[in-house]
Scaffold this active site. Structure first.
Site, PDB file in Angstrom:
ATOM      1  N   LYS A   1      50.419  66.996  17.794  1.00 43.37           N
ATOM      2  CA  LYS A   1      51.605  67.027  16.934  1.00 43.37           C
ATOM      3  C   LYS A   1      51.438  68.026  15.779  1.00 43.37           C
ATOM      4  O   LYS A   1      52.395  68.671  15.379  1.00 43.37           O
ATOM      5  CB  LYS A   1      51.806  65.613  16.367  1.00 43.37           C
ATOM      6  CG  LYS A   1      53.203  65.349  15.885  1.00 43.37           C
ATOM      7  CD  LYS A   1      53.401  63.881  15.582  1.00 43.37           C
ATOM      8  CE  LYS A   1      54.640  63.683  14.742  1.00 43.37           C
ATOM      9  NZ  LYS A   1      54.596  62.457  13.974  1.00 43.37           N
TER      10      LYS A   1
ATOM     11  N   LEU B   1      42.631  73.727  24.754  1.00 39.61           N
ATOM     12  CA  LEU B   1      42.434  72.494  25.546  1.00 39.61           C
ATOM     13  C   LEU B   1      43.689  71.643  25.544  1.00 39.61           C
ATOM     14  O   LEU B   1      43.898  70.825  26.433  1.00 39.61           O
ATOM     15  CB  LEU B   1      41.269  71.675  24.974  1.00 39.61           C
ATOM     16  CG  LEU B   1      39.877  72.301  25.101  1.00 39.61           C
ATOM     17  CD1 LEU B   1      38.858  71.487  24.321  1.00 39.61           C
ATOM     18  CD2 LEU B   1      39.478  72.374  26.574  1.00 39.61           C
ATOM     19  N   GLY B   2      44.485  71.820  24.517  1.00 36.82           N
ATOM     20  CA  GLY B   2      45.697  71.010  24.445  1.00 36.82           C
ATOM     21  C   GLY B   2      46.389  71.218  23.124  1.00 36.82           C
ATOM     22  O   GLY B   2      45.904  71.920  22.234  1.00 36.82           O
TER      23      GLY B   2
ATOM     24  N   ASP C   1      45.292  51.249  17.411  1.00 37.61           N
ATOM     25  CA  ASP C   1      46.140  52.114  18.241  1.00 37.61           C
ATOM     26  C   ASP C   1      45.449  52.448  19.564  1.00 37.61           C
ATOM     27  O   ASP C   1      45.426  53.602  19.999  1.00 37.61           O
ATOM     28  CB  ASP C   1      46.478  53.399  17.466  1.00 37.61           C
ATOM     29  CG  ASP C   1      47.711  54.102  18.016  1.00 37.61           C
ATOM     30  OD1 ASP C   1      48.488  53.458  18.757  1.00 37.61           O
ATOM     31  OD2 ASP C   1      47.896  55.288  17.713  1.00 37.61           O
TER      32      ASP C   1
ATOM     33  N   ASP D   1      41.138  58.897  18.999  1.00 39.82           N
ATOM     34  CA  ASP D   1      42.049  59.119  17.892  1.00 39.82           C
ATOM     35  C   ASP D   1      41.944  57.979  16.885  1.00 39.82           C
ATOM     36  O   ASP D   1      42.234  56.833  17.222  1.00 39.82           O
ATOM     37  CB  ASP D   1      43.475  59.219  18.454  1.00 39.82           C
ATOM     38  CG  ASP D   1      44.417  59.832  17.447  1.00 39.82           C
ATOM     39  OD1 ASP D   1      44.265  59.544  16.245  1.00 39.82           O
ATOM     40  OD2 ASP D   1      45.299  60.598  17.852  1.00 39.82           O
TER      41      ASP D   1
ATOM     42  N   TYR E   1      33.214  67.573  22.712  1.00 38.88           N
ATOM     43  CA  TYR E   1      34.079  68.034  23.801  1.00 38.88           C
ATOM     44  C   TYR E   1      34.082  66.996  24.930  1.00 38.88           C
ATOM     45  O   TYR E   1      33.025  66.625  25.432  1.00 38.88           O
ATOM     46  CB  TYR E   1      33.566  69.384  24.310  1.00 38.88           C
ATOM     47  CG  TYR E   1      34.225  69.862  25.574  1.00 38.88           C
ATOM     48  CD1 TYR E   1      35.612  69.889  25.694  1.00 38.88           C
ATOM     49  CD2 TYR E   1      33.459  70.307  26.648  1.00 38.88           C
ATOM     50  CE1 TYR E   1      36.219  70.336  26.863  1.00 38.88           C
ATOM     51  CE2 TYR E   1      34.062  70.761  27.823  1.00 38.88           C
ATOM     52  CZ  TYR E   1      35.439  70.763  27.919  1.00 38.88           C
ATOM     53  OH  TYR E   1      36.041  71.193  29.071  1.00 38.88           O
TER      54      TYR E   1
HETATM   55  P1  AMP Z   1      45.492  65.775  19.901  1.00 44.82           P
HETATM   56  O1  AMP Z   1      45.994  66.690  18.853  1.00 44.82           O
HETATM   57  O2  AMP Z   1      44.284  65.006  19.485  1.00 44.82           O
HETATM   58  O3  AMP Z   1      46.584  64.919  20.482  1.00 44.82           O
HETATM   59  O4  AMP Z   1      44.975  66.712  21.088  1.00 44.82           O
HETATM   60  C1  AMP Z   1      45.855  67.459  21.896  1.00 44.82           C
HETATM   61  C2  AMP Z   1      45.255  67.609  23.282  1.00 44.82           C
HETATM   62  O5  AMP Z   1      44.053  68.385  23.248  1.00 44.82           O
HETATM   63  C3  AMP Z   1      44.819  66.301  23.926  1.00 44.82           C
HETATM   64  O6  AMP Z   1      45.889  65.687  24.542  1.00 44.82           O
HETATM   65  C4  AMP Z   1      43.736  66.753  24.899  1.00 44.82           C
HETATM   66  O7  AMP Z   1      44.288  67.243  26.086  1.00 44.82           O
HETATM   67  C5  AMP Z   1      43.085  67.901  24.166  1.00 44.82           C
HETATM   68  N1  AMP Z   1      41.899  67.458  23.424  1.00 44.82           N
HETATM   69  C6  AMP Z   1      41.880  66.951  22.166  1.00 44.82           C
HETATM   70  N2  AMP Z   1      40.642  66.677  21.765  1.00 44.82           N
HETATM   71  C7  AMP Z   1      39.823  67.001  22.801  1.00 44.82           C
HETATM   72  C8  AMP Z   1      38.400  66.911  23.016  1.00 44.82           C
HETATM   73  N3  AMP Z   1      37.602  66.443  22.065  1.00 44.82           N
HETATM   74  N4  AMP Z   1      37.901  67.326  24.196  1.00 44.82           N
HETATM   75  C9  AMP Z   1      38.739  67.787  25.169  1.00 44.82           C
HETATM   76  N5  AMP Z   1      40.082  67.888  25.024  1.00 44.82           N
HETATM   77  C10 AMP Z   1      40.635  67.500  23.860  1.00 44.82           C
END
Ligand code: AMP
Length: 296
Positions: A39, A35-36, A152, A170, A108
Site C-alpha cells: 500500500k 518482489l511486490g 491481524d 506483517d 527474504y
Molecule cells: P507488503 O508491502 O508488505 O504488502 O509487500 C508487498 C509484496 O511484496 C508482498 O505481497 C510480497 O509479495 C512481497 N514481499 C514483501 N516482503 C517480502 C519478503 N520479506 N520476502 C519476499 N517477498 C516479500
C-alpha cells in the site's frame, strides 16, 4: 551486517553489537528485481554489499505514510518486529531513511506469499494445514510470551521461506500489551466477536484468528464470509460456524476449529493445547516444514 540469524559466540556478539550501531544507507545495497507492491511502497530483492547477504528491501514513501497518518503505526511495527527472533516470524534486521523514503531491511522469504499459494491450490490438505497451524501456534506462543498480540493473522500477512516454512510477516496491527485494549483493527473476516463489538480484548484474539485461518486453509474460504460486511459482522457475533460437505474435512480437524472459534475468549483452546490436539499431533510435520511431493 546484522543479517546473521544465530549468534555463534563472543566474536559474533561483538559484531552484532557493532551492527546495532551501524547506520545503513542505500549504497550499502545492490537493489535487484521488485518482489511486490504494498500500500505504501515497493519491496525489492537486494544484496548487502559487504556480507553478500540477500534481503528484501521495503521502500516506503514518507509522503504516503504521512497522508494516511500511519507513521506512528510504522514506528510501533519496527520497534516490535526488530526485537523478535523466531523461525516462523519474519526478521526485521534494521531500517534507514532519506529525505523522501523509509527503508526496511527484511528477511527474504523466497517462496513468497502464502495467499497466492492458497489461491492457486484453492485449499490445502489436512497435513499441510496442520503443519502451518502448529508453526503459527508456536510463533504466537512466543509472541504472547513477549506480551505482543498480533491482531491481524490472515493469509495475506504470511510469507513462505526457502524451506517451505511459514513466516508471520506483517506487524502493522500488533501491540505490546499489558492492559486490555479496545481498538478495532485488522480485517473483518478474521476479527473475533469481542473486537467487532468493540469490547475489550487481549491475546485470545490471536487464537480466534488461528481458528479462522485453519478453516480457510482447509475450505479455501473464511468461515464467516458473506456478501455484505453487516452480514459477516452478524455471523461472527453469533459464531455462525458451518462446515460444508465439500471438500471433505475430518471430524478431528472440525473439532479443533470449533474449540478455537468460541465466543467467550477465555474458553478458547489455549495455544499449547492446540499443539497437543490429536489432529495436530497426527498430521503436523514435526520439522514445521511443508514440502510438496512428500507424504505431508
Ligand atoms: P507488503 O508491502 O508488505 O504488502 O509487500 C508487498 C509484496 O511484496 C508482498 O505481497 C510480497 O509479495 C512481497 N514481499 C514483501 N516482503 C517480502 C519478503 N520479506 N520476502 C519476499 N517477498 C516479500
Amino acid at each position: 551486517m546484522a543479517v546473521a540469524t544465530e549468534s555463534r559466540g563472543s566474536e559474533d556478539r561483538a559484531s552484532a553489537h557493532a551492527n546495532q550501531e551501524k547506520r545503513w544507507v542505500l549504497s550499502d545495497f545492490e537493489v535487484g528485481k521488485p518482489l511486490g507492491r504494498g500500500k505504501f511502497g515497493h519491496v525489492y530483492l537486494a544484496r548487502e554489499k559487504r556480507s553478500s547477504e540477500i534481503v528484501a528491501l521495503k521502500v516506503l514513501f514518507k509522503s504516503q505514510l504521512k497522508q494516511s497518518q500511519v507513521e506512528h503505526q510504522l514506528r510501533r511495527e519496527v520497534e516490535i518486529q526488530s526485537h523478535l527472533r523466531h523461525p516462523n516470524i519474519l526478521r526485521l534486521y534494521g531500517y534507514f531513511y532519506d529525505q523522501t523514503r523509509v527503508y526496511l531491511i527484511l528477511e527474504y522469504a523466497a517462496k513468497g506469499e502464502l495467499y497466492k499459494e492458497l489461491t492457486r491450490c484453492k485449499h490445502f490438505s489436512e497435513r499441510r494445514t496442520a503443519t502451518y497451524v502448529a508453526s503459527l501456534a508456536r510463533a504466537l506462543i512466543y509472541l504472547h510470551g513477549k506480551h505482543v498480540i498480533h491482531r491481524d493473522i490472515k493469509p495475506e500477512n504470511l510469507l513462505v521461506g526457502v524451506q517451505g516454512e511459514i513466516k508471520i510477516a506483517d506487524f502493522g496491527w500488533s501491540v505490546h500489551t499489558f492492559n486490555r485494549r479496545r481498538t478495532m483493527c485488522g480485517t473483518l473476516d478474521y476479527l473475533p466477536p469481542e473486537m467487532v463489538e468493540k469490547a475489550e480484548h487481549d491475546y485470545h484474539v490471536d487464537i480466534w484468528s488461528l481458528g479462522v485461518l485453519c478453516y480457510e486453509f482447509l475450505y479455501g474460504v473464511p468461515p464467516f464470509e458473506a456478501k455484505e460486511h453487516s452480514e459477516t459482522y452478524r455471523r461472527i457475533v453469533k459464531v455462525d460456524l458451518k462446515f460444508p460437505l465439500k471438500p471433505f474435512v475430518s471430524p478431528a480437524a472440525k473439532d479443533l476449529i470449533s474449540q478455537m472459534l468460541v465466543k467467550s475468549s477465555a474458553q478458547r483452546l489455549p495455544l499449547h493445547k492446540v499443539l497437543e490436539h490429536p489432529w495436530i499431533v497426527q498430521n503436523a510435520d514435526p520439522s514445521g516444514v511443508y514440502r510438496e511431493g512428500r507424504s505431508v
